[in-house]
Design a protein around this motif. Structure first.
Motif, PDB file in Angstrom:
ATOM      1  N   THR A 126       1.368  -1.087   0.147  1.00 20.99           N
ATOM      2  CA  THR A 126       0.116  -0.112   0.442  1.00 20.99           C
ATOM      3  C   THR A 126       1.192   0.908   0.257  1.00 20.99           C
ATOM      4  OG1 THR A 126      -1.182  -0.897   1.351  1.00 20.99           O
ATOM      5  CG2 THR A 126      -1.942   0.749   1.002  1.00 20.99           C
ATOM      6  N   LEU A 127       0.627   1.941  -0.870  1.00 21.58           N
ATOM      7  CA  LEU A 127       1.878   3.435  -1.391  1.00 21.58           C
ATOM      8  C   LEU A 127       0.499   4.270  -0.835  1.00 21.58           C
ATOM      9  CD1 LEU A 127       4.116   2.450  -3.841  1.00 21.58           C
ATOM     10  CD2 LEU A 127       4.198   1.276  -1.777  1.00 21.58           C
ATOM     11  N   ARG A 128       0.883   5.885   0.031  1.00 24.46           N
ATOM     12  CA  ARG A 128       0.509   6.952  -0.527  1.00 24.46           C
ATOM     13  C   ARG A 128       1.110   7.900  -1.372  1.00 24.46           C
ATOM     14  NH1 ARG A 128       0.843  11.708   2.304  1.00 24.46           N
ATOM     15  NH2 ARG A 128       2.720  11.727   3.031  1.00 24.46           N
ATOM     16  N   CYS A 129      -0.302   8.361  -2.240  1.00 26.77           N
ATOM     17  CA  CYS A 129       0.594   9.545  -3.114  1.00 26.77           C
ATOM     18  C   CYS A 129       1.429  10.844  -2.091  1.00 26.77           C
ATOM     19  CB  CYS A 129      -0.579   9.615  -4.023  1.00 26.77           C
ATOM     20  SG  CYS A 129       0.234  11.477  -5.235  1.00 26.77           S
ATOM     21  N   GLY A 130       2.061  11.305  -2.577  1.00 31.15           N
ATOM     22  CA  GLY A 130       2.447  12.552  -2.095  1.00 31.15           C
ATOM     23  C   GLY A 130       1.863  13.707  -2.336  1.00 31.15           C
ATOM     24  N   ALA A 131       1.506  13.708  -3.714  1.00 35.71           N
ATOM     25  CA  ALA A 131       0.124  14.909  -3.892  1.00 35.71           C
ATOM     26  C   ALA A 131      -0.948  14.900  -3.954  1.00 35.71           C
ATOM     27  CB  ALA A 131       0.357  14.563  -5.507  1.00 35.71           C
ATOM     28  N   CYS A 132      -1.541  13.816  -3.265  1.00 41.26           N
ATOM     29  CA  CYS A 132      -2.805  13.728  -3.106  1.00 41.26           C
ATOM     30  C   CYS A 132      -3.570  13.820  -1.904  1.00 41.26           C
ATOM     31  CB  CYS A 132      -3.712  13.701  -3.843  1.00 41.26           C
ATOM     32  SG  CYS A 132      -3.178  11.630  -4.745  1.00 41.26           S
ATOM     33  N   GLY A 133      -2.685  12.378  -1.604  1.00 38.17           N
ATOM     34  CA  GLY A 133      -2.528  11.755   0.088  1.00 38.17           C
ATOM     35  C   GLY A 133      -3.402  10.183  -0.577  1.00 38.17           C
ATOM     36  N   ARG A 134      -3.899   9.746  -2.014  1.00 38.53           N
ATOM     37  CA  ARG A 134      -4.900   8.906  -1.507  1.00 38.53           C
ATOM     38  C   ARG A 134      -3.651   7.363  -1.772  1.00 38.53           C
ATOM     39  NH1 ARG A 134      -8.351   7.930  -7.117  1.00 38.53           N
ATOM     40  NH2 ARG A 134      -8.782   5.523  -6.644  1.00 38.53           N
ATOM     41  N   ARG A 135      -4.323   6.261  -1.122  1.00 34.91           N
ATOM     42  CA  ARG A 135      -3.740   5.034  -0.731  1.00 34.91           C
ATOM     43  C   ARG A 135      -4.120   4.210  -1.275  1.00 34.91           C
ATOM     44  NH1 ARG A 135      -0.545   5.364   3.287  1.00 34.91           N
ATOM     45  NH2 ARG A 135      -0.206   6.181   5.159  1.00 34.91           N
ATOM     46  N   ASP A 136      -3.080   3.481  -2.316  1.00 32.80           N
ATOM     47  CA  ASP A 136      -3.825   2.506  -3.262  1.00 32.80           C
ATOM     48  C   ASP A 136      -2.647   1.119  -3.172  1.00 32.80           C
ATOM     49  OD1 ASP A 136      -6.650   2.924  -4.638  1.00 32.80           O
ATOM     50  OD2 ASP A 136      -5.457   4.784  -5.332  1.00 32.80           O
ATOM     51  N   GLN A 137      -3.454   0.056  -3.076  1.00 32.94           N
ATOM     52  CA  GLN A 137      -2.548  -0.904  -3.625  1.00 32.94           C
ATOM     53  C   GLN A 137      -1.599  -1.137  -4.867  1.00 32.94           C
ATOM     54  OE1 GLN A 137      -4.674  -4.733  -2.179  1.00 32.94           O
ATOM     55  NE2 GLN A 137      -3.668  -4.550  -0.639  1.00 32.94           N
ATOM     56  N   TRP A 138      -0.343  -1.515  -5.060  1.00 36.15           N
ATOM     57  CA  TRP A 138       0.468  -1.300  -5.681  1.00 36.15           C
ATOM     58  C   TRP A 138       1.225  -2.854  -6.247  1.00 36.15           C
ATOM     59  CZ3 TRP A 138      -1.257   1.729  -9.613  1.00 36.15           C
ATOM     60  CH2 TRP A 138      -1.260   3.237  -9.391  1.00 36.15           C
ATOM     61  N   PRO A 139       2.309  -3.438  -6.900  1.00 33.15           N
ATOM     62  CA  PRO A 139       2.454  -3.907  -7.004  1.00 33.15           C
ATOM     63  C   PRO A 139       4.163  -4.140  -6.702  1.00 33.15           C
ATOM     64  CG  PRO A 139       2.448  -3.762  -9.047  1.00 33.15           C
ATOM     65  CD  PRO A 139       1.625  -2.578  -8.371  1.00 33.15           C
TER      66      PRO A 139
ATOM     67  N   ARG B   9      12.496 -10.596  -4.315  1.00 32.30           N
ATOM     68  CA  ARG B   9      11.370  -9.776  -3.641  1.00 32.30           C
ATOM     69  C   ARG B   9      12.083  -8.662  -2.824  1.00 32.30           C
ATOM     70  NH1 ARG B   9       7.375 -12.872  -1.601  1.00 32.30           N
ATOM     71  NH2 ARG B   9       6.383 -12.979  -3.441  1.00 32.30           N
ATOM     72  N   ILE B  10      12.012  -7.486  -3.732  1.00 33.25           N
ATOM     73  CA  ILE B  10      12.735  -5.831  -2.953  1.00 33.25           C
ATOM     74  C   ILE B  10      12.477  -5.557  -1.667  1.00 33.25           C
ATOM     75  CG2 ILE B  10      14.559  -4.464  -3.764  1.00 33.25           C
ATOM     76  CD1 ILE B  10      15.032  -6.294  -4.741  1.00 33.25           C
ATOM     77  N   ALA B  11      13.125  -5.643  -0.707  1.00 29.18           N
ATOM     78  CA  ALA B  11      12.535  -4.656   0.619  1.00 29.18           C
ATOM     79  C   ALA B  11      12.186  -3.735   0.545  1.00 29.18           C
ATOM     80  CB  ALA B  11      13.629  -5.440   1.804  1.00 29.18           C
ATOM     81  N   VAL B  12      11.009  -3.327   1.097  1.00 27.38           N
ATOM     82  CA  VAL B  12      10.432  -1.747   1.090  1.00 27.38           C
ATOM     83  C   VAL B  12      11.320  -1.452   2.205  1.00 27.38           C
ATOM     84  CG1 VAL B  12       8.568  -0.696   0.953  1.00 27.38           C
ATOM     85  CG2 VAL B  12       8.727  -2.557  -0.092  1.00 27.38           C
ATOM     86  N   ALA B  13      11.418  -0.164   2.486  1.00 29.93           N
ATOM     87  CA  ALA B  13      11.756   0.751   3.768  1.00 29.93           C
ATOM     88  C   ALA B  13      10.938   0.956   5.041  1.00 29.93           C
ATOM     89  CB  ALA B  13      12.075   2.016   3.419  1.00 29.93           C
ATOM     90  N   GLY B  14      10.307   0.757   6.030  1.00 32.85           N
ATOM     91  CA  GLY B  14      10.011   0.832   6.909  1.00 32.85           C
ATOM     92  C   GLY B  14       8.938  -0.538   6.794  1.00 32.85           C
ATOM     93  N   GLN B  15       7.218  -0.112   7.116  1.00 31.12           N
ATOM     94  CA  GLN B  15       6.668  -1.293   7.224  1.00 31.12           C
ATOM     95  C   GLN B  15       6.699  -1.591   6.307  1.00 31.12           C
ATOM     96  OE1 GLN B  15       2.802   0.204   9.242  1.00 31.12           O
ATOM     97  NE2 GLN B  15       3.512   0.717  11.395  1.00 31.12           N
ATOM     98  N   THR B  16       6.570  -3.066   5.784  1.00 35.41           N
ATOM     99  CA  THR B  16       6.679  -3.695   4.105  1.00 35.41           C
ATOM    100  C   THR B  16       5.416  -3.531   3.731  1.00 35.41           C
ATOM    101  OG1 THR B  16       5.592  -5.620   5.742  1.00 35.41           O
ATOM    102  CG2 THR B  16       8.354  -5.679   5.780  1.00 35.41           C
ATOM    103  N   ALA B  17       4.381  -3.073   4.702  1.00 35.24           N
ATOM    104  CA  ALA B  17       2.491  -2.585   3.668  1.00 35.24           C
ATOM    105  C   ALA B  17       2.915  -1.376   3.372  1.00 35.24           C
ATOM    106  CB  ALA B  17       1.392  -3.494   4.563  1.00 35.24           C
ATOM    107  N   THR B  18       4.038  -0.650   3.725  1.00 34.51           N
ATOM    108  CA  THR B  18       3.708   1.319   3.487  1.00 34.51           C
ATOM    109  C   THR B  18       4.796   1.819   3.093  1.00 34.51           C
ATOM    110  OG1 THR B  18       2.054   0.873   4.987  1.00 34.51           O
ATOM    111  CG2 THR B  18       2.966   2.789   4.711  1.00 34.51           C
ATOM    112  N   ALA B  19       4.405   2.678   1.852  1.00 38.96           N
ATOM    113  CA  ALA B  19       5.510   3.162   1.871  1.00 38.96           C
ATOM    114  C   ALA B  19       4.981   4.528   1.066  1.00 38.96           C
ATOM    115  CB  ALA B  19       6.491   2.427   0.572  1.00 38.96           C
ATOM    116  N   GLU B  20       6.240   5.484   0.413  1.00 41.32           N
ATOM    117  CA  GLU B  20       5.500   7.153   0.109  1.00 41.32           C
ATOM    118  C   GLU B  20       6.369   7.471  -0.533  1.00 41.32           C
ATOM    119  OE1 GLU B  20       4.714   9.843   3.919  1.00 41.32           O
ATOM    120  OE2 GLU B  20       3.383   8.127   4.890  1.00 41.32           O
TER     121      GLU B  20
END
Length: 234
Positions: A58-71, A84-95
């Motif tokens: 789940t990623l949050r758009c930095g422009a409008c704040g909308r959260r959506d799921q992406w690959p 599978r590449i490690a994502v920063a912070g919580q594995t389910a969220t990035a910005e």
């Protein structure tokens, strides 16, 4: 200008080969590019099985704040291992940072396709397209279709068929029946097109049909799909 994603060094756990990887960005409905922040100190893991919850973040758009799921970011090593590449912070969220994103667009921007190389890419291409049309809360469908892969959005059930066989009359009817039980509209995405009777039945049932080309661009295959492509989600 959209900011380029920062590259990180990734080591394959199978062959120990080093790769330089930069995550792709995807277009938010507002037009801003969305990409995950990678964990520079994380370790890539080999993909041994597929599960929807592990394939998406789940990623949050930095422009409008909308959260959506992406690959979730992945990389194919020449040795055959999918990483599978490690994502920063919580594995389910990035910005994505607001500085890297343009202002929200007033009109829908051109669709940015996702190249199709695997069945997973076909599902991603369909999901990105539906999000571009304006559908929200895209996820794996609760009920597994007889063939292909089911994805759902708010008010819509879609089926993605990544096989080399044209979708059949039964495939189209099963999708429609499942959508009816969930009081949802439906759409079909196929790599190999549709049988003639399947096209005829889809027109009668009100199902938009799309053919996915290898560039990842859904091509409308009937008038209902043409209309949906032009107007987007309502």
């Amino acid at each position: 200008m959209w900011a380029m994603s920062e590259s990180v060094s990734v080591r394959c756990p199978a062959c120990r080969r080093e790769h330089l990887y930069a995550p792709p960005s995807y277009p938010c409905t507002c037009g801003a590019p969305v990409a995950p922040r990678l964990d520079r100190h994380g370790t890539a893991t080999a993909v041994t099985h597929r599960a929807w919850a592990e394939d998406w973040v789940t990623l949050r758009c930095g422009a409008c704040g909308r959260r959506d799921q992406w690959p979730r970011p992945e990389l194919g090593c020449p040795c055959g291992t999918v990483l599978r590449i490690a994502v920063a912070g919580q594995t389910a969220t990035a910005e994505v940072s607001a500085e890297a994103a343009p202002a929200p667009a007033k009109r829908r921007l051109p669709f940015q396709p996702v190249t199709i190389r695997t069945a997973r890419d076909a599902v991603t291409a369909a999901a990105v397209y539906l999000r571009w049309l304006g559908y929200r809360d895209i996820r794996r469908a609760d009920q597994r279709p007889p063939s292909g892969i089911g994805i759902a959005a708010r008010g819509l059930l879609a089926q993605v068929d990544p096989t080399v066989h044209p979708a059949s009359l039964r495939d189209v009817e099963c999708l429609w029946l499942t959508a009816m039980t969930e009081s949802a509209a439906c759409a079909y995405f196929s790599l190999a097109g549709y049988a003639t009777d399947a096209r005829t039945r889809a027109d009668a049932l009100g199902i938009p049909l799309f053919v996915l080309d290898l560039t990842g661009t859904p091509q409308p295959a009937n008038g209902l799909a043409d209309e949906l492509d032009a107007t987007g989600a309502r």
